[in-house]
Design a protein around this motif. Structure first.
Motif, PDB file in Angstrom:
ATOM      1  N   ARG A   1       0.818  -1.135  -0.106  1.00 48.35           N
ATOM      2  CA  ARG A   1       0.021   0.019   0.033  1.00 48.35           C
ATOM      3  C   ARG A   1       0.885   1.225  -0.087  1.00 48.35           C
ATOM      4  O   ARG A   1       1.531   1.344   0.793  1.00 48.35           O
ATOM      5  CB  ARG A   1      -0.994  -0.047   1.096  1.00 48.35           C
TER       6      ARG A   1
ATOM      7  N   ALA B   1      -3.127   2.089 -10.734  1.00 50.72           N
ATOM      8  CA  ALA B   1      -3.863   1.463  -9.800  1.00 50.72           C
ATOM      9  C   ALA B   1      -5.051   1.679  -9.533  1.00 50.72           C
ATOM     10  O   ALA B   1      -6.197   0.896  -9.417  1.00 50.72           O
ATOM     11  CB  ALA B   1      -2.824   0.942  -8.474  1.00 50.72           C
ATOM     12  N   TYR B   2      -5.027   2.924  -9.019  1.00 49.18           N
ATOM     13  CA  TYR B   2      -6.536   3.409  -8.629  1.00 49.18           C
ATOM     14  C   TYR B   2      -7.563   3.550  -9.323  1.00 49.18           C
ATOM     15  O   TYR B   2      -8.605   2.845  -9.152  1.00 49.18           O
ATOM     16  CB  TYR B   2      -6.206   4.828  -8.129  1.00 49.18           C
TER      17      TYR B   2
ATOM     18  N   GLN C   1      -8.683  -0.225  -9.906  1.00 51.94           N
ATOM     19  CA  GLN C   1      -9.418  -0.753  -8.800  1.00 51.94           C
ATOM     20  C   GLN C   1     -10.696  -0.062  -8.596  1.00 51.94           C
ATOM     21  O   GLN C   1     -11.524  -0.821  -8.148  1.00 51.94           O
ATOM     22  CB  GLN C   1      -8.324  -0.744  -7.531  1.00 51.94           C
TER      23      GLN C   1
ATOM     24  N   TYR D   1     -11.040  -3.957 -10.884  1.00 54.05           N
ATOM     25  CA  TYR D   1     -10.059  -5.045 -11.375  1.00 54.05           C
ATOM     26  C   TYR D   1      -8.678  -4.669 -10.294  1.00 54.05           C
ATOM     27  O   TYR D   1      -8.453  -3.439  -9.823  1.00 54.05           O
ATOM     28  CB  TYR D   1      -9.625  -4.493 -12.749  1.00 54.05           C
ATOM     29  N   ARG D   2      -8.056  -5.713 -10.209  1.00 54.30           N
ATOM     30  CA  ARG D   2      -6.767  -5.626  -9.588  1.00 54.30           C
ATOM     31  C   ARG D   2      -5.622  -4.760 -10.223  1.00 54.30           C
ATOM     32  O   ARG D   2      -5.043  -3.705  -9.559  1.00 54.30           O
ATOM     33  CB  ARG D   2      -6.013  -7.014  -9.412  1.00 54.30           C
ATOM     34  N   ASP D   3      -5.692  -4.910 -11.542  1.00 51.43           N
ATOM     35  CA  ASP D   3      -4.544  -4.110 -12.307  1.00 51.43           C
ATOM     36  C   ASP D   3      -4.735  -4.229 -13.985  1.00 51.43           C
ATOM     37  O   ASP D   3      -5.950  -4.850 -14.309  1.00 51.43           O
ATOM     38  CB  ASP D   3      -3.249  -4.308 -11.738  1.00 51.43           C
TER      39      ASP D   3
ATOM     40  N   TYR E   1      -7.537  -6.631 -16.036  1.00 53.24           N
ATOM     41  CA  TYR E   1      -8.392  -5.885 -16.905  1.00 53.24           C
ATOM     42  C   TYR E   1      -8.555  -6.699 -18.051  1.00 53.24           C
ATOM     43  O   TYR E   1      -9.383  -7.161 -18.827  1.00 53.24           O
ATOM     44  CB  TYR E   1      -8.306  -4.730 -16.946  1.00 53.24           C
TER      45      TYR E   1
ATOM     46  N   THR F   1      -5.408   2.253  -2.008  1.00 54.37           N
ATOM     47  CA  THR F   1      -4.734   1.612  -3.255  1.00 54.37           C
ATOM     48  C   THR F   1      -3.968   0.623  -3.257  1.00 54.37           C
ATOM     49  O   THR F   1      -2.686   0.566  -2.038  1.00 54.37           O
ATOM     50  CB  THR F   1      -4.358   2.550  -4.093  1.00 54.37           C
ATOM     51  N   LYS F   2      -4.055  -0.376  -3.778  1.00 54.13           N
ATOM     52  CA  LYS F   2      -3.046  -1.550  -3.686  1.00 54.13           C
ATOM     53  C   LYS F   2      -2.037  -1.950  -4.806  1.00 54.13           C
ATOM     54  O   LYS F   2      -2.564  -1.592  -6.111  1.00 54.13           O
ATOM     55  CB  LYS F   2      -3.707  -3.021  -3.766  1.00 54.13           C
TER      56      LYS F   2
ATOM     57  N   TYR G   1       0.379  -4.114  -6.887  1.00 57.24           N
ATOM     58  CA  TYR G   1       0.791  -5.524  -6.914  1.00 57.24           C
ATOM     59  C   TYR G   1       2.114  -5.913  -7.613  1.00 57.24           C
ATOM     60  O   TYR G   1       2.173  -5.193  -8.673  1.00 57.24           O
ATOM     61  CB  TYR G   1      -0.153  -6.404  -7.498  1.00 57.24           C
TER      62      TYR G   1
END
Length: 88
Positions: free
Chosen positions: A13, A24-25, A28, A32-34, A38, A83-84, A86
């Motif tokens: 994070r 990423a934001y 998400q 979607y994760r990234d 997507y 926000t994550k 990865y």
């Protein structure tokens, strides 16, 4: 989600805004994760981006609706730590 989709090795994070956080934001927010997830889910290689800065312009949500994004930063300071990011 199929098992052939790459799974992230780790997640962090962020503590401050960057273009990576903005990217990423936007993914998400659309569910979607990234970008990898997507493209796999939407079965596309194309992400609609603003030509002058490369930010994501439009994404298709999982329910088929669209998210449209501004040319400028959209991630507010209070959302940065949610926000994550990865890594694979």
């Amino acid at each position: 989600m199929s098992s052939t989709s790459p799974q992230p090795k780790s997640m962090m994070r962020p503590t401050q805004w960057s273009e990576q956080v903005e990217e990423a934001y936007r993914f998400q927010l659309a569910g979607y994760r990234d970008e990898l997830e997507y493209k796999k889910f939407q079965k596309t290689d194309n992400v609609d981006r603003w030509p002058h800065n490369g930010y994501v312009k439009k994404l298709t949500r999982r329910d088929g609706c669209f998210y449209y994004y501004n040319k400028t930063r959209e991630c507010p300071d209070k959302e940065i730590s949610k926000t994550k990011i990865y890594t694979y």
